[in-house]
Design a protein around this motif. Structure first.
Motif, PDB file in Angstrom:
ATOM      1  N   ARG A  38     -17.929   5.107  -7.304  1.00  0.00           N
ATOM      2  CA  ARG A  38     -18.165   4.280  -7.574  1.00  0.00           C
ATOM      3  C   ARG A  38     -17.360   2.839  -7.063  1.00  0.00           C
ATOM      4  O   ARG A  38     -17.432   2.308  -5.726  1.00  0.00           O
ATOM      5  N   ILE A  39     -15.752   3.533  -6.802  1.00  0.00           N
ATOM      6  CA  ILE A  39     -15.201   3.137  -5.333  1.00  0.00           C
ATOM      7  C   ILE A  39     -15.889   2.940  -4.180  1.00  0.00           C
ATOM      8  O   ILE A  39     -15.719   2.409  -3.247  1.00  0.00           O
ATOM      9  N   ALA A  40     -16.567   4.945  -3.703  1.00  0.00           N
ATOM     10  CA  ALA A  40     -17.257   4.910  -2.989  1.00  0.00           C
ATOM     11  C   ALA A  40     -18.450   3.875  -2.356  1.00  0.00           C
ATOM     12  O   ALA A  40     -18.703   3.825  -1.260  1.00  0.00           O
ATOM     13  N   ASN A  41     -18.905   3.750  -3.470  1.00  0.00           N
ATOM     14  CA  ASN A  41     -20.295   2.760  -3.865  1.00  0.00           C
ATOM     15  C   ASN A  41     -19.939   1.024  -3.569  1.00  0.00           C
ATOM     16  O   ASN A  41     -20.923   0.658  -3.441  1.00  0.00           O
ATOM     17  N   ARG A  42     -18.763   0.532  -3.712  1.00  0.00           N
ATOM     18  CA  ARG A  42     -18.220  -0.796  -3.694  1.00  0.00           C
ATOM     19  C   ARG A  42     -18.387  -1.064  -5.050  1.00  0.00           C
ATOM     20  O   ARG A  42     -18.827  -2.052  -5.876  1.00  0.00           O
ATOM     21  N   GLU A  43     -18.304  -0.662  -6.015  1.00  0.00           N
ATOM     22  CA  GLU A  43     -19.044  -0.847  -6.834  1.00  0.00           C
ATOM     23  C   GLU A  43     -18.121  -1.098  -8.597  1.00  0.00           C
ATOM     24  O   GLU A  43     -17.823  -1.092  -9.535  1.00  0.00           O
ATOM     25  N   HIS A  44     -16.467  -0.343  -7.591  1.00  0.00           N
ATOM     26  CA  HIS A  44     -15.926  -0.685  -8.848  1.00  0.00           C
ATOM     27  C   HIS A  44     -14.615  -2.005  -8.998  1.00  0.00           C
ATOM     28  O   HIS A  44     -14.813  -2.603  -8.056  1.00  0.00           O
ATOM     29  N   ARG A  45     -14.899  -2.767  -9.746  1.00  0.00           N
ATOM     30  CA  ARG A  45     -14.388  -3.727  -9.846  1.00  0.00           C
ATOM     31  C   ARG A  45     -12.319  -4.164  -9.339  1.00  0.00           C
ATOM     32  O   ARG A  45     -12.578  -5.308  -8.954  1.00  0.00           O
ATOM     33  N   GLU A  46     -11.639  -2.956 -10.129  1.00  0.00           N
ATOM     34  CA  GLU A  46     -10.419  -3.732  -9.204  1.00  0.00           C
ATOM     35  C   GLU A  46     -10.189  -2.775  -8.095  1.00  0.00           C
ATOM     36  O   GLU A  46      -9.292  -2.834  -7.239  1.00  0.00           O
ATOM     37  N   PRO A  98       0.415  -1.409   0.021  1.00  0.00           N
ATOM     38  CA  PRO A  98       0.244   0.338   0.146  1.00  0.00           C
ATOM     39  C   PRO A  98       1.254   0.842  -0.298  1.00  0.00           C
ATOM     40  O   PRO A  98       0.544   2.121  -0.613  1.00  0.00           O
ATOM     41  N   ASN A  99       2.119   1.270   0.718  1.00  0.00           N
ATOM     42  CA  ASN A  99       2.467   2.263   0.660  1.00  0.00           C
ATOM     43  C   ASN A  99       2.932   2.812  -0.586  1.00  0.00           C
ATOM     44  O   ASN A  99       4.524   3.873  -0.984  1.00  0.00           O
ATOM     45  N   ARG A 100       3.443   2.024  -1.451  1.00  0.00           N
ATOM     46  CA  ARG A 100       3.536   2.011  -2.927  1.00  0.00           C
ATOM     47  C   ARG A 100       3.508   2.471  -3.998  1.00  0.00           C
ATOM     48  O   ARG A 100       3.408   2.695  -5.079  1.00  0.00           O
ATOM     49  N   ILE A 101       1.950   2.817  -3.121  1.00  0.00           N
ATOM     50  CA  ILE A 101       0.842   2.813  -4.348  1.00  0.00           C
ATOM     51  C   ILE A 101       0.090   4.746  -4.059  1.00  0.00           C
ATOM     52  O   ILE A 101      -0.034   4.876  -3.002  1.00  0.00           O
ATOM     53  N   ALA A 102       0.357   5.335  -5.283  1.00  0.00           N
ATOM     54  CA  ALA A 102      -0.489   6.867  -5.329  1.00  0.00           C
ATOM     55  C   ALA A 102      -1.292   6.456  -7.089  1.00  0.00           C
ATOM     56  O   ALA A 102      -1.538   6.134  -7.717  1.00  0.00           O
ATOM     57  N   MET A 103      -2.700   6.866  -7.005  1.00  0.00           N
ATOM     58  CA  MET A 103      -3.733   6.563  -7.533  1.00  0.00           C
ATOM     59  C   MET A 103      -4.079   8.521  -7.998  1.00  0.00           C
ATOM     60  O   MET A 103      -4.981   9.030  -7.253  1.00  0.00           O
ATOM     61  N   VAL A 104      -5.181   8.179  -9.408  1.00  0.00           N
ATOM     62  CA  VAL A 104      -4.873   9.687  -9.608  1.00  0.00           C
ATOM     63  C   VAL A 104      -7.306   9.210 -10.161  1.00  0.00           C
ATOM     64  O   VAL A 104      -6.837   8.024 -10.892  1.00  0.00           O
ATOM     65  N   THR A 105      -7.882   9.745  -9.458  1.00  0.00           N
ATOM     66  CA  THR A 105      -8.949   9.381 -10.246  1.00  0.00           C
ATOM     67  C   THR A 105      -9.581  10.371 -10.568  1.00  0.00           C
ATOM     68  O   THR A 105      -9.638  11.959 -10.416  1.00  0.00           O
ATOM     69  N   THR A 106     -11.113  10.009 -11.471  1.00  0.00           N
ATOM     70  CA  THR A 106     -11.403  10.987 -11.986  1.00  0.00           C
ATOM     71  C   THR A 106     -13.257  10.498 -10.723  1.00  0.00           C
ATOM     72  O   THR A 106     -13.169  10.145  -9.419  1.00  0.00           O
ATOM     73  N   GLY A 107     -13.957  12.363 -10.060  1.00  0.00           N
ATOM     74  CA  GLY A 107     -15.434  11.829  -9.682  1.00  0.00           C
ATOM     75  C   GLY A 107     -15.315  13.175  -8.442  1.00  0.00           C
ATOM     76  O   GLY A 107     -15.935  12.821  -7.564  1.00  0.00           O
ATOM     77  N   SER A 108     -14.382  14.271  -9.244  1.00  0.00           N
ATOM     78  CA  SER A 108     -14.483  15.195  -7.908  1.00  0.00           C
ATOM     79  C   SER A 108     -15.578  16.051  -7.257  1.00  0.00           C
ATOM     80  O   SER A 108     -16.298  16.763  -7.068  1.00  0.00           O
ATOM     81  N   GLN A 109     -16.519  16.171  -8.973  1.00  0.00           N
ATOM     82  CA  GLN A 109     -17.488  16.775  -8.328  1.00  0.00           C
ATOM     83  C   GLN A 109     -18.977  15.518  -8.141  1.00  0.00           C
ATOM     84  O   GLN A 109     -19.973  15.614  -7.931  1.00  0.00           O
ATOM     85  N   GLY A 110     -18.312  14.204  -7.673  1.00  0.00           N
ATOM     86  CA  GLY A 110     -19.311  13.126  -7.538  1.00  0.00           C
ATOM     87  C   GLY A 110     -20.083  12.528  -8.056  1.00  0.00           C
ATOM     88  O   GLY A 110     -21.444  11.980  -8.163  1.00  0.00           O
ATOM     89  N   GLU A 111     -19.869  12.456  -9.227  1.00  0.00           N
ATOM     90  CA  GLU A 111     -20.088  12.097 -10.781  1.00  0.00           C
ATOM     91  C   GLU A 111     -20.855  10.740 -10.676  1.00  0.00           C
ATOM     92  O   GLU A 111     -19.928   9.672 -10.300  1.00  0.00           O
ATOM     93  N   PRO A 112     -22.168  10.122 -11.162  1.00  0.00           N
ATOM     94  CA  PRO A 112     -22.827   8.783 -10.809  1.00  0.00           C
ATOM     95  C   PRO A 112     -21.856   8.072 -11.064  1.00  0.00           C
ATOM     96  O   PRO A 112     -21.436   6.586 -10.402  1.00  0.00           O
ATOM     97  N   THR A 113     -20.949   7.740 -12.352  1.00  0.00           N
ATOM     98  CA  THR A 113     -20.303   7.225 -13.145  1.00  0.00           C
ATOM     99  C   THR A 113     -18.995   6.931 -12.521  1.00  0.00           C
ATOM    100  O   THR A 113     -17.832   6.523 -13.400  1.00  0.00           O
ATOM    101  N   SER A 114     -18.990   7.966 -12.297  1.00  0.00           N
ATOM    102  CA  SER A 114     -17.073   8.401 -12.426  1.00  0.00           C
ATOM    103  C   SER A 114     -16.736   7.201 -11.092  1.00  0.00           C
ATOM    104  O   SER A 114     -16.381   6.705 -10.230  1.00  0.00           O
ATOM    105  N   ALA A 115     -14.886   7.339 -11.658  1.00  0.00           N
ATOM    106  CA  ALA A 115     -14.515   6.236 -10.685  1.00  0.00           C
ATOM    107  C   ALA A 115     -14.452   6.431  -8.880  1.00  0.00           C
ATOM    108  O   ALA A 115     -14.784   5.661  -8.491  1.00  0.00           O
ATOM    109  N   LEU A 116     -13.904   7.367  -8.396  1.00  0.00           N
ATOM    110  CA  LEU A 116     -14.138   7.570  -7.080  1.00  0.00           C
ATOM    111  C   LEU A 116     -15.459   7.273  -6.265  1.00  0.00           C
ATOM    112  O   LEU A 116     -15.638   6.843  -6.014  1.00  0.00           O
TER     113      LEU A 116
END
Length: 586
Positions: free
Chosen positions: A342-350, A322-340
């Motif tokens: 989907r992650i927050a809703n436990r819907e992201h596959r990876e 974990p301490n070797r990982i940095a991620m950049v995602t979309t979703g700063s505006q709470g867009e329903p289909t954005s990566a963040l």
């Protein structure tokens, strides 16, 4: 407006290729234009005035038109089901043979986001700096819009479009290659600031070219149109450098994974994340298709710099601690289909949130998005993440000028006329007051709204009328098919639900063959509200029984049933469900 047929020379002048762009240093400076006795310039905003987003400004001289920006607006809370809002271009569609081009100030969604929907209808060339060109190409490819003519013009260069000589001026914003526009016309010089701020330590963009702006002001400026978004804030806007330092500090202290979400087009912010990842020996992973496409484009064009091996594929992420990982995602505006989201809703596959993760939301909510962003933050906290957002850490600074910067622009340009742009009405009003305090004649300040027509000539300036400027709604693949009536119906359904009254009539007598059936959704619970629904069936039955003569007009029956049930439900519940009668004849 002259609607006479164009001469052959006029047509050839309108559709010829623009003059090659040339740097202002190497090309002789144009002389101040001469005003003809009947010359006038028309300014017609189609979006961006009285609202945040949907920026589009029309500038007309004689039979020639240029368009500044072509942006979208995110839907507000009273627009259920709407994905995007774009400008109404019916005024332009009637005059599309007179449009010389669309000139883009920078690559943010509120300035380029409507192009995939509007460009196919107008089929005109686009002129912009290289990074916006790349962003537009990515956006048009996603929308399957092909054969667009996009011409790159670097800040400091000029182009000729018919009677308009347009110079691109470097303006610092939260995205590289932002430009202000100096538009020389036969009536006078117009300066459009675009979005800007004065950042003396920019991350990846050139500072605002104050020297050139001062030269333009000394030549004489007819009209200034300036960004009003953050006119409410006193002082100066903080530097983008502050955000990079905060992200680096948070990443250095984090024991687990670090997820940073921001706008996909905010290239300089992505660079700051990459720089921090290099410093703390983390590998960067990109989540979100749009973010991936833009990062690849920016790396290819040189707007992002990353050492070999820094960026990895999401499928490889589980191999690293974990301490070797940095991620950049979309979703700063709470867009329903954005990566963040989907992650927050436990819907992201990876990607799933783990206890010890750190999430940085490096953006501020656009007005109307506050509630969905707050829900996303709450969900991330509940799953064990530590979340940093703009209220508790300097993880975002806006890209717009505050009051002292706007005053400096006024003092450099010294315009004869002033129009505040890019903001809700209160922003425009406050900016007008600021300009008046800087010496602009109050008679020469115009607070316009979308659709107003401002005419400027040697005889002065005045608002002469209006053009259509309503919102056009994008709902899935549907563009413009949704109107105010549909939105009102959706809002009614979302608030009070629907009641369907199924009425079976005898074809011979016109009377009810059986007792009506009434079904509700979103109005009352089928079990708890059974008595209410049964009573409403009795009311409809009595209405037909009390009729002295047969009602043969189905429209009259529908209206009578709707009226009697609506009154009954409101009297009993103080709610107004949508009542939908359905007639069946047997």
């Amino acid at each position: 407006m002259n609607n006479q047929p164009q001469s052959q020379s006029q047509q050839s002048r309108r559709h010829r290729r623009p003059a090659s762009s040339t740097s202002s240093a190497s090309k002789p400076q144009p002389q101040p234009p001469r005003r003809g006795p009947g010359s006038k310039i028309r300014i017609v905003p189609l979006g961006g005035l009285g609202e945040i987003g949907k920026n589009m400004m029309v500038v007309e001289y004689d039979d020639d038109i240029i368009i500044i920006d072509c942006g979208l607006m995110f839907p507000e809370e009273d627009m259920p089901g709407i994905d995007l809002v774009i400008p109404d271009i019916s005024y332009l569609q009637e005059r599309k043979d007179r449009i010389l081009g669309i000139v883009i100030t920078h690559g943010h969604e509120d300035h380029i986001g409507a192009l995939p929907y509007i460009l196919p209808q107008l089929n005109v060339p686009i002129y912009c700096a290289p990074l916006p060109q790349g962003l537009i190409q990515v956006k048009l490819k996603e929308s399957h819009v092909h054969n667009a003519k996009i011409h790159a013009v670097k800040p400091g260069e000029r182009i000729d479009l018919g009677p308009f000589n347009i110079e691109f001026i470097s303006m610092c914003h939260s995205i590289p290659d932002s430009a202000g526009l100096v538009i020389r016309t036969p009536v006078g010089t117009i300066v459009h600031s675009g979005d800007f701020k004065l950042d003396y330590t920019p991350v990846d963009c050139r500072p605002t070219d104050l020297g050139r702006l001062g030269q333009i002001g000394a030549e004489g400026v007819l009209l200034l149109m300036a960004d009003s978004t953050h006119v409410e804030l006193p002082g100066y806007t903080p530097s983008e450098k502050v955000v990079g330092e905060t992200i680096s500090t948070i990443m250095g202290a984090a024991k687990g994974r670090v997820l940073v979400t921001t706008f996909a087009s905010l290239v300089s912010r992505i660079q700051q994340v990459m720089d921090a990842a290099v410093l703390y020996n983390r590998k960067v992973f990109i989540a979100g298709r749009g973010m991936n496409d833009i990062v690849k484009m920016a790396l290819k064009m040189g707007y992002l710099r990353a050492p070999d091996g820094l960026i990895g594929e999401l499928s490889e992420m589980h191999r690293l601690p974990p301490n070797r990982i940095a991620m950049v995602t979309t979703g700063s505006q709470g867009e329903p289909t954005s990566a963040l989201v989907r992650i927050a809703n436990r819907e992201h596959r990876e990607v799933q949130i783990k206890h010890g993760d750190t999430v940085i939301i490096s953006a501020s909510p656009i007005p109307g998005n506050e509630s969905v962003v707050s829900k996303t933050i709450d969900s991330l906290f509940k799953q064990g993440a530590m979340v940093y957002y703009d209220r508790i850490a300097k993880v975002h600074v806006h890209g717009h000028a505050s009051q002292e910067e706007l005053k400096l622009l006024q003092s450099l340009i010294r315009p004869q006329y002033f129009v505040p742009v890019h903001g809700e009405y209160r922003h425009l009003k406050l900016h007008a007051q600021l300009a008046e305090g800087m010496g602009v004649d109050p008679e020469n300040i115009f607070i316009l709204e979308d659709g107003d027509i401002l005419e400027l000539s040697s005889n002065g300036g005045r608002v002469t009328g209006r053009v259509p400027s309503s919102n056009v709604y994008v709902d899935g693949v549907s563009v413009g098919d949704i109107n105010g009536v549909v939105l009102r119906n959706r809002k009614m359904l979302s608030q009070d639900g629907i009641v369907v009254a199924i009425i079976t009539l005898d074809a011979a007598t016109g009377q009810m063959a059986v007792r009506p059936d009434i079904v509700s959704r979103g109005f009352v619970d089928p079990e708890a509200g059974r008595a209410l629904l049964d009573e409403s069936k009795d009311i409809v039955s009595r209405m037909f029984a009390e009729e002295k003569q047969r009602i043969s007009d189905s429209a009259v029956i529908n209206t009578r049933v709707r009226d009697v049930l609506s009154k009954f439900y409101y009297d009993r519940t103080r709610r107004r469900p949508m009542v939908l009668p359905v007639l069946v004849t047997v």
